[in-house]
Write a protein that holds these residues in place. Structure first.
Motif, short mmCIF file in Angstrom:
data_model
loop_
_atom_site.label_atom_id
_atom_site.label_comp_id
_atom_site.label_asym_id
_atom_site.label_seq_id
_atom_site.Cartn_x
_atom_site.Cartn_y
_atom_site.Cartn_z
N PHE A 27 -8.53 -7.35 -4.76
CA PHE A 27 -8.54 -6.02 -4.14
C PHE A 27 -8.62 -6.16 -2.62
CE2 PHE A 27 -10.47 -2.33 -2.27
CZ PHE A 27 -9.79 -1.29 -2.87
N ARG A 28 -9.55 -7.00 -2.13
CA ARG A 28 -9.70 -7.19 -0.68
C ARG A 28 -8.40 -7.69 -0.06
NH1 ARG A 28 -13.74 -7.75 2.85
NH2 ARG A 28 -15.36 -7.99 1.29
N SER A 29 -7.78 -8.66 -0.69
CA SER A 29 -6.54 -9.24 -0.17
C SER A 29 -5.42 -8.19 -0.11
CB SER A 29 -6.12 -10.41 -1.06
OG SER A 29 -4.87 -10.90 -0.68
N ARG A 30 -5.25 -7.43 -1.18
CA ARG A 30 -4.19 -6.42 -1.21
C ARG A 30 -4.48 -5.28 -0.25
NH1 ARG A 30 -1.68 -5.82 -7.16
NH2 ARG A 30 -0.24 -4.58 -5.93
N MET A 31 -5.76 -4.90 -0.12
CA MET A 31 -6.11 -3.83 0.80
C MET A 31 -5.91 -4.28 2.24
SD MET A 31 -7.21 -0.66 0.63
CE MET A 31 -6.03 -0.27 1.93
N THR A 32 -6.29 -5.49 2.55
CA THR A 32 -6.11 -6.02 3.90
C THR A 32 -4.62 -6.09 4.25
OG1 THR A 32 -8.16 -7.27 3.70
CG2 THR A 32 -6.62 -8.00 5.40
N ALA A 33 -3.80 -6.53 3.31
CA ALA A 33 -2.36 -6.58 3.54
C ALA A 33 -1.79 -5.18 3.76
CB ALA A 33 -1.67 -7.27 2.37
N ALA A 34 -2.22 -4.22 2.98
CA ALA A 34 -1.73 -2.85 3.13
C ALA A 34 -2.13 -2.27 4.48
CB ALA A 34 -2.27 -1.97 1.99
N LEU A 35 -3.34 -2.56 4.92
CA LEU A 35 -3.79 -2.06 6.23
C LEU A 35 -2.97 -2.67 7.36
CD1 LEU A 35 -7.63 -2.16 5.60
CD2 LEU A 35 -6.24 -0.10 5.99
N ARG A 36 -2.59 -3.94 7.23
CA ARG A 36 -1.76 -4.58 8.26
C ARG A 36 -0.37 -3.94 8.33
NH1 ARG A 36 -4.23 -9.81 6.96
NH2 ARG A 36 -2.70 -10.01 5.33
N LEU A 37 0.15 -3.52 7.18
CA LEU A 37 1.47 -2.91 7.14
C LEU A 37 1.47 -1.48 7.66
CD1 LEU A 37 2.76 -4.14 3.67
CD2 LEU A 37 3.52 -4.91 5.92
N ASN A 38 0.32 -0.85 7.63
CA ASN A 38 0.23 0.56 8.00
C ASN A 38 0.34 0.78 9.48
OD1 ASN A 38 -0.01 3.30 7.58
ND2 ASN A 38 -2.23 3.23 7.63
N ARG A 42 1.38 2.37 -4.99
CA ARG A 42 1.22 3.64 -4.28
C ARG A 42 -0.24 3.84 -3.85
NH1 ARG A 42 2.56 6.34 -0.75
NH2 ARG A 42 2.70 8.58 -0.92
N THR A 43 -1.18 3.41 -4.68
CA THR A 43 -2.60 3.53 -4.33
C THR A 43 -2.90 2.79 -3.03
OG1 THR A 43 -3.33 3.86 -6.61
CG2 THR A 43 -4.96 2.96 -5.06
N PHE A 44 -2.46 1.55 -2.92
CA PHE A 44 -2.74 0.78 -1.70
C PHE A 44 -2.05 1.39 -0.48
CE2 PHE A 44 -4.15 -2.47 -4.71
CZ PHE A 44 -5.37 -2.78 -4.13
N GLU A 45 -0.85 1.92 -0.65
CA GLU A 45 -0.17 2.60 0.46
C GLU A 45 -0.98 3.81 0.93
OE1 GLU A 45 3.64 3.75 -1.07
OE2 GLU A 45 4.34 1.67 -1.25
N ILE A 46 -1.44 4.61 -0.01
CA ILE A 46 -2.20 5.82 0.32
C ILE A 46 -3.54 5.46 0.95
CG2 ILE A 46 -3.35 7.86 -0.63
CD1 ILE A 46 -1.03 7.88 -2.77
N LEU A 47 -4.23 4.48 0.38
CA LEU A 47 -5.53 4.08 0.94
C LEU A 47 -5.38 3.62 2.38
CD1 LEU A 47 -7.25 2.11 -1.98
CD2 LEU A 47 -7.28 4.56 -1.50
N ALA A 48 -4.34 2.84 2.66
CA ALA A 48 -4.12 2.37 4.02
C ALA A 48 -3.79 3.54 4.95
CB ALA A 48 -3.00 1.34 4.04
N ASP A 49 -3.00 4.48 4.47
CA ASP A 49 -2.62 5.64 5.28
C ASP A 49 -3.80 6.57 5.53
OD1 ASP A 49 -0.71 7.43 6.60
OD2 ASP A 49 -1.03 8.72 4.85
N GLN A 50 -4.57 6.86 4.47
CA GLN A 50 -5.69 7.80 4.56
C GLN A 50 -6.94 7.18 5.16
OE1 GLN A 50 -5.48 11.02 3.79
NE2 GLN A 50 -3.53 11.01 2.78
#
Length: 131
Positions: free
Chosen positions: A120-131, A25-33
């Motif tokens: 963290f970078r890998s998961r954040m980058t993936a979440a941003l691509r999905l957003n 949920r954190t990565f989803e929110i970070l990508a959204d916000q």
């Protein structure tokens, strides 16, 4: 209420999630916000250590969550908003120099996960691509 902030009830619901669910949920929110929250004051950011004395930077997906975890500990400290792109470009290299890791969404001093910077970078980058 600011878009980055949430009600106390919504915050409590997020705090009750399991560790793995809080991480997802954190990565989803970070990508959204487009931002994450750390704790500190006008001069510095709060770090902590784990049992192995590893330096950790706690991060939260909403200011409300950071406040619930940290507020009142030291006068003058507050939730600090950091844009995700700034965090990836500027903060991660500095954290690497400090040999730090990321403590995801602590609740009552229990981290949802502790992630090495590359993960963290890998998961954040993936979440941003999905957003």
């Amino acid at each position: 209420m600011a878009r980055d902030d949430i009600s106390r009830g919504a915050a409590e619901s997020l705090r009750r999630l399991t560790g793995a669910a809080r991480v997802a949920r954190t990565f989803e929110i970070l990508a959204d916000q487009g931002a994450l929250w750390v704790w500190g004051d006008e001069d510095e950011t709060l770090f902590t250590e784990d049992g192995d004395r590893r330096t950790l930077l706690p991060v939260w997906p909403h200011a409300t969550l950071a406040r619930l975890e940290s507020e009142g500990e030291v006068t003058g400290e507050y939730a600090i908003r950091v844009p995700v792109d700034e965090f990836l470009k500027e903060w991660l290299p500095q954290l690497a120099e400090d040999d730090a890791a990321i403590a995801i969404f602590p609740v009552e001093d229990q981290y949802a996960a502790v992630l090495p910077l590359a993960e963290f970078r890998s998961r954040m980058t993936a979440a941003l691509r999905l957003n």
